[in-house]
Design a protein around this motif. Sequence first.
Motif, PDB file in Angstrom:
ATOM      1  N   UNK A  72      11.343 -13.445 -23.124  1.00  0.00           N
ATOM      2  CA  UNK A  72      11.227 -12.511 -22.011  1.00  0.00           C
ATOM      3  C   UNK A  72      10.364 -13.141 -20.930  1.00  0.00           C
ATOM      4  N   UNK A  73      10.706 -12.888 -19.679  1.00  0.00           N
ATOM      5  CA  UNK A  73       9.950 -13.469 -18.576  1.00  0.00           C
ATOM      6  C   UNK A  73       9.538 -12.375 -17.604  1.00  0.00           C
ATOM      7  N   UNK A  74       8.251 -12.268 -17.312  1.00  0.00           N
ATOM      8  CA  UNK A  74       7.820 -11.266 -16.329  1.00  0.00           C
ATOM      9  C   UNK A  74       8.344 -11.604 -14.939  1.00  0.00           C
ATOM     10  N   UNK A  75       8.572 -10.579 -14.149  1.00  0.00           N
ATOM     11  CA  UNK A  75       9.080 -10.805 -12.791  1.00  0.00           C
ATOM     12  C   UNK A  75       7.958 -11.200 -11.843  1.00  0.00           C
ATOM     13  N   UNK A  76       6.708 -11.027 -12.292  1.00  0.00           N
ATOM     14  CA  UNK A  76       5.567 -11.319 -11.421  1.00  0.00           C
ATOM     15  C   UNK A  76       4.333 -11.520 -12.286  1.00  0.00           C
ATOM     16  N   UNK A  77       3.569 -12.568 -11.989  1.00  0.00           N
ATOM     17  CA  UNK A  77       2.299 -12.836 -12.676  1.00  0.00           C
ATOM     18  C   UNK A  77       1.283 -13.220 -11.611  1.00  0.00           C
ATOM     19  N   UNK A  78       0.095 -12.626 -11.670  1.00  0.00           N
ATOM     20  CA  UNK A  78      -0.902 -12.944 -10.648  1.00  0.00           C
ATOM     21  C   UNK A  78      -2.291 -12.543 -11.128  1.00  0.00           C
ATOM     22  N   UNK A  79      -3.297 -13.085 -10.469  1.00  0.00           N
ATOM     23  CA  UNK A  79      -4.691 -12.676 -10.660  1.00  0.00           C
ATOM     24  C   UNK A  79      -5.138 -11.989  -9.384  1.00  0.00           C
ATOM     25  N   UNK A  80      -5.651 -10.790  -9.494  1.00  0.00           N
ATOM     26  CA  UNK A  80      -6.043 -10.034  -8.309  1.00  0.00           C
ATOM     27  C   UNK A  80      -7.568 -10.022  -8.161  1.00  0.00           C
ATOM     28  N   UNK A  81      -7.997  -9.660  -6.978  1.00  0.00           N
ATOM     29  CA  UNK A  81      -9.428  -9.532  -6.716  1.00  0.00           C
ATOM     30  C   UNK A  81      -9.859  -8.114  -7.084  1.00  0.00           C
ATOM     31  N   UNK A  82     -10.786  -7.964  -8.029  1.00  0.00           N
ATOM     32  CA  UNK A  82     -11.173  -6.620  -8.481  1.00  0.00           C
ATOM     33  C   UNK A  82     -12.164  -5.944  -7.545  1.00  0.00           C
ATOM     34  N   UNK A  83     -12.361  -4.660  -7.778  1.00  0.00           N
ATOM     35  CA  UNK A  83     -13.392  -3.843  -7.126  1.00  0.00           C
ATOM     36  C   UNK A  83     -13.203  -3.741  -5.608  1.00  0.00           C
ATOM     37  N   UNK A  84     -11.950  -3.737  -5.168  1.00  0.00           N
ATOM     38  CA  UNK A  84     -11.656  -3.510  -3.763  1.00  0.00           C
ATOM     39  C   UNK A  84     -11.404  -2.025  -3.532  1.00  0.00           C
ATOM     40  N   UNK A  85     -11.521  -1.596  -2.274  1.00  0.00           N
ATOM     41  CA  UNK A  85     -11.259  -0.194  -1.946  1.00  0.00           C
ATOM     42  C   UNK A  85      -9.780   0.136  -2.061  1.00  0.00           C
ATOM     43  N   UNK A  86      -8.923  -0.888  -1.895  1.00  0.00           N
ATOM     44  CA  UNK A  86      -7.492  -0.665  -2.052  1.00  0.00           C
ATOM     45  C   UNK A  86      -6.835  -1.926  -2.599  1.00  0.00           C
ATOM     46  N   UNK A  87      -5.670  -1.743  -3.170  1.00  0.00           N
ATOM     47  CA  UNK A  87      -4.884  -2.858  -3.708  1.00  0.00           C
ATOM     48  C   UNK A  87      -3.463  -2.819  -3.119  1.00  0.00           C
ATOM     49  N   UNK A  88      -3.372  -2.452  -1.845  1.00  0.00           N
ATOM     50  CA  UNK A  88      -2.072  -2.292  -1.200  1.00  0.00           C
ATOM     51  C   UNK A  88      -1.307  -3.606  -1.187  1.00  0.00           C
ATOM     52  N   UNK A  89      -2.009  -4.712  -0.919  1.00  0.00           N
ATOM     53  CA  UNK A  89      -1.341  -6.012  -0.885  1.00  0.00           C
ATOM     54  C   UNK A  89      -0.707  -6.353  -2.221  1.00  0.00           C
ATOM     55  N   UNK A  90      -1.468  -6.186  -3.288  1.00  0.00           N
ATOM     56  CA  UNK A  90      -0.952  -6.474  -4.628  1.00  0.00           C
ATOM     57  C   UNK A  90       0.208  -5.553  -4.966  1.00  0.00           C
ATOM     58  N   UNK A  91       0.054  -4.278  -4.674  1.00  0.00           N
ATOM     59  CA  UNK A  91       1.110  -3.310  -4.981  1.00  0.00           C
ATOM     60  C   UNK A  91       2.387  -3.639  -4.211  1.00  0.00           C
ATOM     61  N   UNK A  92       2.216  -4.085  -2.959  1.00  0.00           N
ATOM     62  CA  UNK A  92       3.386  -4.465  -2.165  1.00  0.00           C
ATOM     63  C   UNK A  92       4.114  -5.652  -2.776  1.00  0.00           C
ATOM     64  N   UNK A  93       3.381  -6.624  -3.263  1.00  0.00           N
ATOM     65  CA  UNK A  93       4.008  -7.796  -3.897  1.00  0.00           C
ATOM     66  C   UNK A  93       4.712  -7.397  -5.197  1.00  0.00           C
ATOM     67  N   UNK A  94       4.113  -6.482  -5.940  1.00  0.00           N
ATOM     68  CA  UNK A  94       4.751  -6.009  -7.174  1.00  0.00           C
ATOM     69  C   UNK A  94       6.071  -5.306  -6.867  1.00  0.00           C
ATOM     70  N   UNK A  95       6.081  -4.514  -5.808  1.00  0.00           N
ATOM     71  CA  UNK A  95       7.317  -3.799  -5.451  1.00  0.00           C
ATOM     72  C   UNK A  95       8.396  -4.776  -4.998  1.00  0.00           C
ATOM     73  N   UNK A  96       8.010  -5.761  -4.207  1.00  0.00           N
ATOM     74  CA  UNK A  96       9.001  -6.736  -3.739  1.00  0.00           C
ATOM     75  C   UNK A  96       9.568  -7.542  -4.904  1.00  0.00           C
ATOM     76  N   UNK A  97       8.752  -7.756  -5.945  1.00  0.00           N
ATOM     77  CA  UNK A  97       9.227  -8.496  -7.117  1.00  0.00           C
ATOM     78  C   UNK A  97      10.140  -7.652  -7.994  1.00  0.00           C
ATOM     79  N   UNK A  98      10.180  -6.339  -7.751  1.00  0.00           N
ATOM     80  CA  UNK A  98      11.051  -5.455  -8.519  1.00  0.00           C
ATOM     81  C   UNK A  98      10.442  -4.959  -9.817  1.00  0.00           C
ATOM     82  N   UNK A  99       9.132  -5.054  -9.957  1.00  0.00           N
ATOM     83  CA  UNK A  99       8.484  -4.624 -11.198  1.00  0.00           C
ATOM     84  C   UNK A  99       8.529  -3.109 -11.342  1.00  0.00           C
ATOM     85  N   UNK A 100       8.995  -2.656 -12.497  1.00  0.00           N
ATOM     86  CA  UNK A 100       8.983  -1.218 -12.805  1.00  0.00           C
ATOM     87  C   UNK A 100       7.847  -0.864 -13.765  1.00  0.00           C
TER      88      UNK A 100
END
Length: 355
Positions: A183-211
Motif C-alpha cells: 500500500x502506498x500513501x497518497x501524501x507523506x509530509x512533516x508539518x510545523x506544529x503548534x501553529x494557529x492554523x494548518x490551512x496550507x497542510x490541509x490544502x495539500x492533503x485535499x489536492x493529493x486526494x487523501x480521504x
Amino acid sequence: MRFAFFAFLLLAALAAPRSDAQEALVVGLAAPLSNDLAVLGRQWADGARVAANRDGSVRLVEADSGCTEDGGAAAARQLMEKGASIVIGFLCTPAIEAALPLFTEAGIPVITPVRTTGLTDHKTRTGWLVYRLGPRADAERKAVSDILVRRWRGEFFAIVDDGTIYGRELAEDLRAQAELAELKPVFVDTYRPQLDNQIGLVGRLRRAGATHVFVGGDRADIAIMARDAANLGYDVVFAGGEALKAEDGSVPLPEGVLMVGMPDWRELAAPEALAALQEAEVIVEGYVVPGFTALEVAAAALREAASQGVPVQDVLAGRDFPTSIGTVRFDEKGDMTGDLYHLFRYDGHAFVEVE
C-alpha cells in the motif's frame, strides 16, 4: 515441672514467627512516594493496598524507590529485608534497572508497568525476573500500523508527523508496514506544529486526494487540522495515537477523530473492584487500577507457587491469572499478552471503541 516445661514450649510455638509457607505470601511494593512523582506512586500504592485488604491472604510491605538508581537499589534492599517474595511497582526505568540485578540474584520476581522494551528484550542476557503489566514502549507504534493498515486498505490515506521522535516513529512505522502490505500513501509530509492554523497542510492533503489522514502529533494540532478542513468543506477523517488523550487546547477536538490507544483502566476494572476502591475512598485514576491488578497477580502467583512448592517465578510465565481487569498472562519474555490497543472514535465528549 515437666508440665510447665511443655506449656512453655507450646506458648513459644504459638508466639513463633509464621511458617515459611505463610511468610512466602509477602508482597513488596516499590514506588516513588516522597518526590515530585509521588502522586503517581500514591496511586499505585492506593490500588495495591485496597487489593491486599480485599485479598486478606498476603502482607504488603512498602519502600520508596524515588525514581532514581540509588532509590531503586535502596528500595530493593529494604524489601528483601522485609521478607518480600515478589515485588510490584517501580514506575521509572532508572529505579527498576538498579533494583532488578539485586532481586534476580535473590530469586525475587518483579511485576512492573514500566514500558522500556529492554527490560524484557534483554532477558536472555540479563536473566532479570521481570514481568510487564501493561504495554511495551513500542506497542503503540505496532498497534497503529496493524489496525490502520488493515482498516485503510481500500482508502486514499496520507501520513504526516510533527517531526518529534514520538510523532515520527508512529508515522514511519505506519508507512513501513503499509509498504510491506503493498500500500502506498497518497501524501507523506512533516508539518510545523503548534501553529494557529494548518490551512496550507490541509490544502495539500485535499489536492493529493487523501480521504483518511494519520497524524503523528498531538491533540491540539489534530484539532486545528480538523477545524481547518471543515472550514474548507473538505470531508476527511483524521486519526492519531494516544496523544489524543490530552486535554483540549484552544480549539476543541471535533467529533469523528479516530484514536489508536488503550482503553482507560477504569473501563477495564470489574464493578466489584471499583466498589472496593470507592469504599476505601480512593479516587480511581492513573496507576490505581494497575496497582490493584498487580497485587492480584502477585498474590495469586504466590499462592500457586506455595501450593506446588516451587519458586514463584516458575508460575508467572505462560499461565492465566484471573484479575479484576480480566485474564492477565505473561509470555516467556515477561511481556503481557493480548491486544491492549484498540481503535476509538471521538463522539464529542469521549473516545468510544469502534467495533
